[in-house]
Design a protein around this motif. Structure first.
Motif, PDB file in Angstrom:
ATOM      1  N   LEU A   1       0.620  -0.257   1.531  1.00 50.30           N
ATOM      2  CA  LEU A   1       0.050   0.165   0.429  1.00 50.30           C
ATOM      3  C   LEU A   1      -1.151  -0.790  -0.147  1.00 50.30           C
ATOM      4  O   LEU A   1      -1.954  -0.516  -1.073  1.00 50.30           O
ATOM      5  N   ARG A   2      -1.352  -1.778   0.536  1.00 49.11           N
ATOM      6  CA  ARG A   2      -2.600  -2.849   0.270  1.00 49.11           C
ATOM      7  C   ARG A   2      -3.729  -2.067   0.345  1.00 49.11           C
ATOM      8  O   ARG A   2      -4.852  -2.194  -0.433  1.00 49.11           O
ATOM      9  N   ASP A   3      -3.743  -0.922   1.024  1.00 48.26           N
ATOM     10  CA  ASP A   3      -5.050  -0.006   1.332  1.00 48.26           C
ATOM     11  C   ASP A   3      -4.986   1.029   0.495  1.00 48.26           C
ATOM     12  O   ASP A   3      -5.834   1.938   0.857  1.00 48.26           O
TER      13      ASP A   3
ATOM     14  N   LYS B   1       0.334 -13.156   0.294  1.00 51.80           N
ATOM     15  CA  LYS B   1      -1.217 -13.167   0.822  1.00 51.80           C
ATOM     16  C   LYS B   1      -1.946 -11.987   0.499  1.00 51.80           C
ATOM     17  O   LYS B   1      -3.254 -11.644   0.164  1.00 51.80           O
ATOM     18  N   ALA B   2      -1.186 -10.816   0.803  1.00 50.85           N
ATOM     19  CA  ALA B   2      -1.808  -9.255   0.501  1.00 50.85           C
ATOM     20  C   ALA B   2      -2.104  -9.133  -0.824  1.00 50.85           C
ATOM     21  O   ALA B   2      -3.339  -8.542  -1.036  1.00 50.85           O
ATOM     22  N   PHE B   3      -0.979  -9.217  -1.628  1.00 52.59           N
ATOM     23  CA  PHE B   3      -1.254  -8.674  -3.185  1.00 52.59           C
ATOM     24  C   PHE B   3      -1.761  -9.821  -4.019  1.00 52.59           C
ATOM     25  O   PHE B   3      -2.044  -9.515  -5.215  1.00 52.59           O
TER      26      PHE B   3
ATOM     27  N   PRO C   1     -13.028  -6.801  -7.553  1.00 55.86           N
ATOM     28  CA  PRO C   1     -12.671  -6.220  -6.273  1.00 55.86           C
ATOM     29  C   PRO C   1     -10.914  -6.898  -6.578  1.00 55.86           C
ATOM     30  O   PRO C   1     -10.845  -7.781  -6.860  1.00 55.86           O
ATOM     31  N   PHE C   2     -10.202  -6.173  -5.736  1.00 53.31           N
ATOM     32  CA  PHE C   2      -8.629  -6.602  -5.734  1.00 53.31           C
ATOM     33  C   PHE C   2      -8.476  -7.895  -5.172  1.00 53.31           C
ATOM     34  O   PHE C   2      -7.712  -8.757  -5.560  1.00 53.31           O
ATOM     35  N   CYS C   3      -9.236  -8.231  -4.205  1.00 48.29           N
ATOM     36  CA  CYS C   3      -9.135  -9.717  -3.582  1.00 48.29           C
ATOM     37  C   CYS C   3     -10.539 -10.080  -3.593  1.00 48.29           C
ATOM     38  O   CYS C   3     -11.527  -9.410  -3.345  1.00 48.29           O
TER      39      CYS C   3
END
Length: 314
Positions: A189-191, A281-283, A311-313
């Motif tokens: 769901l990161r994408d 790391k992802a979220f 951006p999210f990250c």
């Protein structure tokens, strides 16, 4: 329990405070050291008095439950009176009594606690949200004296047990609808745009992002959180809820912070485990990672409401 045992435990607690103080600049930990020394002396007297006045109730007695409740209430009242007499804040006094008269210790190591302590030295009193109600909860409330420390816990019976001995701790029950075996699919769901398109947890929940926690207490949205600690829910058995949703929700709360209030410090414990490692790391984003010590990671996440299109990250 002898007074010698209480002295040993008080010395042990003071030693922990000393080690934590060495890890950061002079501040909150240093201010607590003389309090710990003073309380160590007071506790020898206070604990002896409490133990003499309230001997352990027989387990077979039908009134043992009410007796224990009465004893705990009296203990809390005595601690409050002692805090008033010495000038120490009640949360600090309660934490000192708790750790010097019991065998429980915080789940984190002294070095790991030092990571959060250095941030608390700068930001306390503040709004501090903790996922998990544990043996270290009285410590966090004491270190954030004067601020608002809120605990979110998955086990309602454990909340009741902790409240019986620490009635001043503010805690709420939270239900999780994930299980650890879903972690791999949830990581994808990161994408998914529904989960990362905007810094709005409510919008993510309405868009059916499975990671967005639902049923959170009103206080979650009423406050702007300066610090968030993710040290729960359970995540070491296949059917445990895992910390996927808690990590995601912590990151979203940080991104949704009111513009102008600065960043949010987010801590994740147990990053030696695959889920905590991958999801933090992802979220929370490696680009926001400020420090890792042992099993704890510290992220500094800015508000994404200050600039459209962030951006999210990074």
């Amino acid at each position: 329990m002898s007074s010698t045992m209480h002295v040993r435990k008080a010395i042990h607690f003071a030693s922990l405070r000393a080690k934590l103080a060495q890890q950061g600049k002079a501040g909150l930990a240093l201010r607590l050291l003389p309090a710990a020394a003073l309380a160590g002396f007071l506790l020898v007297f206070a604990a002896r008095t409490l133990l003499v006045s309230f001997p352990a109730a027989p387990t077979t007695s039908p009134s043992s439950s009410s007796f224990s409740t009465s004893q705990r209430q009296q203990d809390h009242q005595d601690t409050a009176e002692c805090a008033k007499a010495t000038g120490l804040p009640l949360p600090v006094m309660e934490a000192l009594v708790h750790y010097t008269t019991s065998n429980v210790t915080p789940q984190q190591t002294a070095d790991e606690i030092g990571v959060s302590l250095r941030v608390l030295q700068r930001r306390a009193p503040c709004n501090f949200l903790v996922f998990g109600l544990g043996h270290d909860s009285p410590m966090w409330a004491a270190l954030n004296h004067g601020g608002r420390t809120v605990f979110l816990e998955e086990d309602a019976s454990w909340i009741a047990a902790v409240r019986s001995t620490h009635p001043a701790l503010e805690s709420y029950h939270v239900a999780y609808d994930t299980v650890l075996t879903d972690a791999d699919s949830l990581l994808q769901l990161r994408d998914h745009p529904a989960c990362v398109a905007q810094p709005d947890l409510t919008a993510a929940a309405e868009a059916s992002c499975r990671l967005a926690l639902r049923g959170l207490p009103p206080v979650f949205r009423e406050l702007e959180w300066d610090l968030i600690m993710v040290d729960a829910p359970t995540g070491w058995t296949p059917q445990a809820p895992g910390r996927m949703g808690a990590i995601y929700t912590a990151g979203m709360a940080a991104r949704a912070r009111r513009p102008g209030d600065g960043p949010t410090d987010v801590f994740v414990h147990d990053v030696d485990r695959p889920v905590e490692d991958a999801f933090s790391k992802a979220f929370l984003c490696e680009g926001y990672l400020a420090e890792q010590v042992g099993r704890i990671r510290h992220f500094v996440i800015p508000s994404h409401r200050e600039k459209d299109g962030t951006p999210f990250c990074p």
